[in-house]
Design a protein around this motif. Structure first.
Motif, PDB file in Angstrom:
ATOM      1  N   TYR A 126       0.806  -1.218   0.000  1.00  0.00           N
ATOM      2  CA  TYR A 126       0.000   0.000   0.000  1.00  0.00           C
ATOM      3  C   TYR A 126       0.848   1.282   0.000  1.00  0.00           C
ATOM      4  O   TYR A 126       0.591   2.189  -0.808  1.00  0.00           O
ATOM      5  CB  TYR A 126      -0.961   0.012   1.179  1.00  0.00           C
ATOM      6  CG  TYR A 126      -2.296  -0.656   0.903  1.00  0.00           C
ATOM      7  CD1 TYR A 126      -2.907  -0.556  -0.345  1.00  0.00           C
ATOM      8  CD2 TYR A 126      -2.958  -1.382   1.886  1.00  0.00           C
ATOM      9  CE1 TYR A 126      -4.121  -1.171  -0.601  1.00  0.00           C
ATOM     10  CE2 TYR A 126      -4.174  -2.001   1.635  1.00  0.00           C
ATOM     11  CZ  TYR A 126      -4.750  -1.889   0.392  1.00  0.00           C
ATOM     12  OH  TYR A 126      -5.960  -2.495   0.134  1.00  0.00           O
ATOM     13  N   PRO A 127       1.858   1.430   0.868  1.00  0.00           N
ATOM     14  CA  PRO A 127       2.668   2.657   0.825  1.00  0.00           C
ATOM     15  C   PRO A 127       3.351   2.872  -0.520  1.00  0.00           C
ATOM     16  O   PRO A 127       3.467   4.015  -0.991  1.00  0.00           O
ATOM     17  CB  PRO A 127       3.688   2.451   1.948  1.00  0.00           C
ATOM     18  CG  PRO A 127       3.027   1.503   2.887  1.00  0.00           C
ATOM     19  CD  PRO A 127       2.236   0.575   2.011  1.00  0.00           C
ATOM     20  N   GLU A 130       0.555   4.003  -2.967  1.00  0.00           N
ATOM     21  CA  GLU A 130       0.041   5.344  -2.685  1.00  0.00           C
ATOM     22  C   GLU A 130       1.070   6.433  -2.988  1.00  0.00           C
ATOM     23  O   GLU A 130       0.706   7.559  -3.306  1.00  0.00           O
ATOM     24  CB  GLU A 130      -0.402   5.416  -1.233  1.00  0.00           C
ATOM     25  CG  GLU A 130      -1.652   4.571  -0.952  1.00  0.00           C
ATOM     26  CD  GLU A 130      -1.886   4.330   0.528  1.00  0.00           C
ATOM     27  OE1 GLU A 130      -1.005   4.730   1.329  1.00  0.00           O
ATOM     28  OE2 GLU A 130      -2.937   3.742   0.871  1.00  0.00           O
ATOM     29  N   GLN A 136      -2.651   4.672  -8.295  1.00  0.00           N
ATOM     30  CA  GLN A 136      -3.321   4.882  -7.025  1.00  0.00           C
ATOM     31  C   GLN A 136      -4.252   3.706  -6.765  1.00  0.00           C
ATOM     32  O   GLN A 136      -4.724   3.062  -7.705  1.00  0.00           O
ATOM     33  CB  GLN A 136      -4.102   6.194  -7.028  1.00  0.00           C
ATOM     34  CG  GLN A 136      -3.242   7.453  -7.044  1.00  0.00           C
ATOM     35  CD  GLN A 136      -2.366   7.575  -5.795  1.00  0.00           C
ATOM     36  OE1 GLN A 136      -2.835   7.369  -4.679  1.00  0.00           O
ATOM     37  NE2 GLN A 136      -1.086   7.880  -5.990  1.00  0.00           N
ATOM     38  N   PRO A 137      -4.566   3.406  -5.502  1.00  0.00           N
ATOM     39  CA  PRO A 137      -5.438   2.265  -5.212  1.00  0.00           C
ATOM     40  C   PRO A 137      -6.781   2.300  -5.924  1.00  0.00           C
ATOM     41  O   PRO A 137      -7.312   1.255  -6.308  1.00  0.00           O
ATOM     42  CB  PRO A 137      -5.608   2.343  -3.685  1.00  0.00           C
ATOM     43  CG  PRO A 137      -4.351   3.005  -3.210  1.00  0.00           C
ATOM     44  CD  PRO A 137      -4.013   3.997  -4.273  1.00  0.00           C
ATOM     45  N   ASP A 138      -7.344   3.511  -6.140  1.00  0.00           N
ATOM     46  CA  ASP A 138      -8.667   3.567  -6.765  1.00  0.00           C
ATOM     47  C   ASP A 138      -8.619   3.346  -8.277  1.00  0.00           C
ATOM     48  O   ASP A 138      -9.655   3.396  -8.943  1.00  0.00           O
ATOM     49  CB  ASP A 138      -9.385   4.875  -6.432  1.00  0.00           C
ATOM     50  CG  ASP A 138      -8.641   6.107  -6.928  1.00  0.00           C
ATOM     51  OD1 ASP A 138      -7.577   5.958  -7.564  1.00  0.00           O
ATOM     52  OD2 ASP A 138      -9.124   7.228  -6.674  1.00  0.00           O
TER      53      ASP A 138
END
Length: 438
Positions: A126-127, A130, A136-138
């Protein structure tokens, strides 16, 4: 020309000469520094990463070859551990990783990632995701993205995935958000004589699927506790026990046409798979209720080419390769018989499938645009699978079999599962704490 003018001209010439010399000196220094840097990089060479796998998939081998051709800073070497046997290969891989060695990139296919997480072997992605300005996660479908999420951390990522779900008529099954263990029990209890809910899905198989996508409902790795002695789990065991008592049908199509079979267990790895399943219900509006949980139904998501990054000094370089699997080129050209993780790539796949139906005149393609839209919603809203610990499943399987055979009551089996699983979880929870240095 006066003596003063001659002196001034001389000083000016000297100043110009010094200025030109300084400029050339600066240029020379810059060139030397650039040459030294380039020479240093050439001497150091690219960062070499090892991709470790039990069995090398052809698509990954192809991509690594292509990647190595165009990359100067990172090169990937392949180490296939399972060539002399999967069990032996897994033991060798585990031994290397525990010693702080092993591959920099780990193929998580058919691997229990739980111990790797407890030991701090895998990097939280995740880091990295992001902090990346290009990803990006989305950007990704949430159900597929969170396959290796636990405790708010992402320890692996799969560039593709496929689904397993239960499909039926919407008028009969209702909505996925209402599809709980209690509701499914009610359906089975009210079945007419000679009817079945789903074909060829026995008690253990059903229980494994439900827990594979929802083990986190009964195991809390953050606190090191279990709840297999809860009413919810006892109810799930009771539902699973019913599955072995249902009648089977050799001709499923006829059974559906006669209303003797309510749901179809379907595997969906392409838009065409979904279209073929929908056609079984002869034009009636369909729904994918998935498998039951406290929060409603959802599909079981199976990862394609899942990968993890080993903690260490090369993890930033390893992320560069993992990132390549999440970009459009790989997502749209190398995800075979699976769905891409990126939303835009999935939307492109579905749009092309709908266009093929529009252009086809033979009637062989059954996928319509409304089917594609429905499939997107199924994928988007699907429940996600946490890390599935096979050691806990072996405990559950062993005790559940005694329950299904009638040797133990549901209450007795649930109690033994709770006792054995909690000991295992607490031991591994403590191991994880020690690894974190807390």
């Amino acid at each position: 020309m006066s003596a003063r003018e001659k002196q001034r001209n001389c000083q000016h010439a000297v100043f110009q000469g010094c200025t030109i010399f300084c400029i050339f000196a600066v240029i020379f220094v810059v060139i030397c520094n650039l040459t030294a840097c380039r020479k240093g990089r050439e001497e150091a060479g690219p960062v070499t990463l090892v991709y470790g796998t039990l069995h090398l998939e052809q698509e990954m081998e192809t991509w690594i070859s292509e990647y190595n051709l165009v990359q100067d800073e990172v090169k990937i070497e392949i180490k296939e551990y399972g060539q002399e046997g999967l069990e032996e290969g897994l033991a060798r891989l585990n031994a290397e990783l525990v010693q702080g060695k092993g591959p920099d990139l780990i193929d998580l296919s058919d691997i229990n990632a739980g111990p790797y997480i407890s030991l701090g072997i895998l990097v939280d992605i995740y880091p990295l995701l992001e902090a990346d300005p290009e990803l990006q996660p989305d950007f990704f479908m949430p159900g597929g993205l969170k396959l290796y999420e636990t405790g708010g951390h992402l320890y692996g990522i799969a560039p593709g995935y496929r689904l397993e779900t239960l499909m039926g008529e919407r008028a009969v099954l209702g909505e996925p958000e209402d599809w709980t263990v209690e509701k499914m029990c009610g359906f089975i209890n009210e079945l007419p004589q000679g009817s079945s809910f789903v074909n060829y899905l026995g008690s253990l198989g059903f229980l494994r699927i439900v827990l594979h996508r929802g083990m986190e409902e009964y195991v809390d790795w953050e606190t090191g506790t279990c709840s297999f002695d809860s009413d919810d789990f006892r109810e799930l065991l009771g539902l699973a026990a019913m599955m072995d008592t249902l009648p089977l049908f050799e001709d499923e199509e006829q059974a559906f046409a006669e209303g003797k079979l309510l749901a179809n267990r379907v595997y969906i790895s392409s838009p065409e798979d979904y279209g073929a399943s929908v056609s079984l219900f002869q034009g009636e509006p369909t729904v994918c209720v998935g498998f039951p949980s406290r929060e409603g139904g959802g599909a079981l998501v199976t990862p394609y080419l899942p990968i993890g990054i080993r903690s260490g000094e090369k993890q930033d370089a390893a992320w560069k390769f993992v990132k390549s699997l999440l970009e459009n080129e790989f997502q749209e050209k190398h995800i075979r018989f699976n769905f891409p993780l990126r939303r835009d790539s999935l939307q492109k796949m579905l749009a092309e499938a709908a266009a093929r139906f529009t252009e086809d005149k033979s009637g062989e393609i059954t996928l319509r645009k409304e089917d594609c839209d429905a499939l997107y919603e199924v994928i988007y809203s699907t429940g996600y699978s946490q890390v599935f610990d096979t050691n806990i499943w072996e405990i559950i399987e062993e005790e559940a079999e005694t329950c299904f055979a009638g040797d133990k009551s549901i209450e007795e089996a649930a109690g033994v599962i709770q006792s054995r699983a909690e000991i295992y979880v607490q031991e591994n929870y403590a191991l994880g704490i020690r690894q974190d240095g807390l």
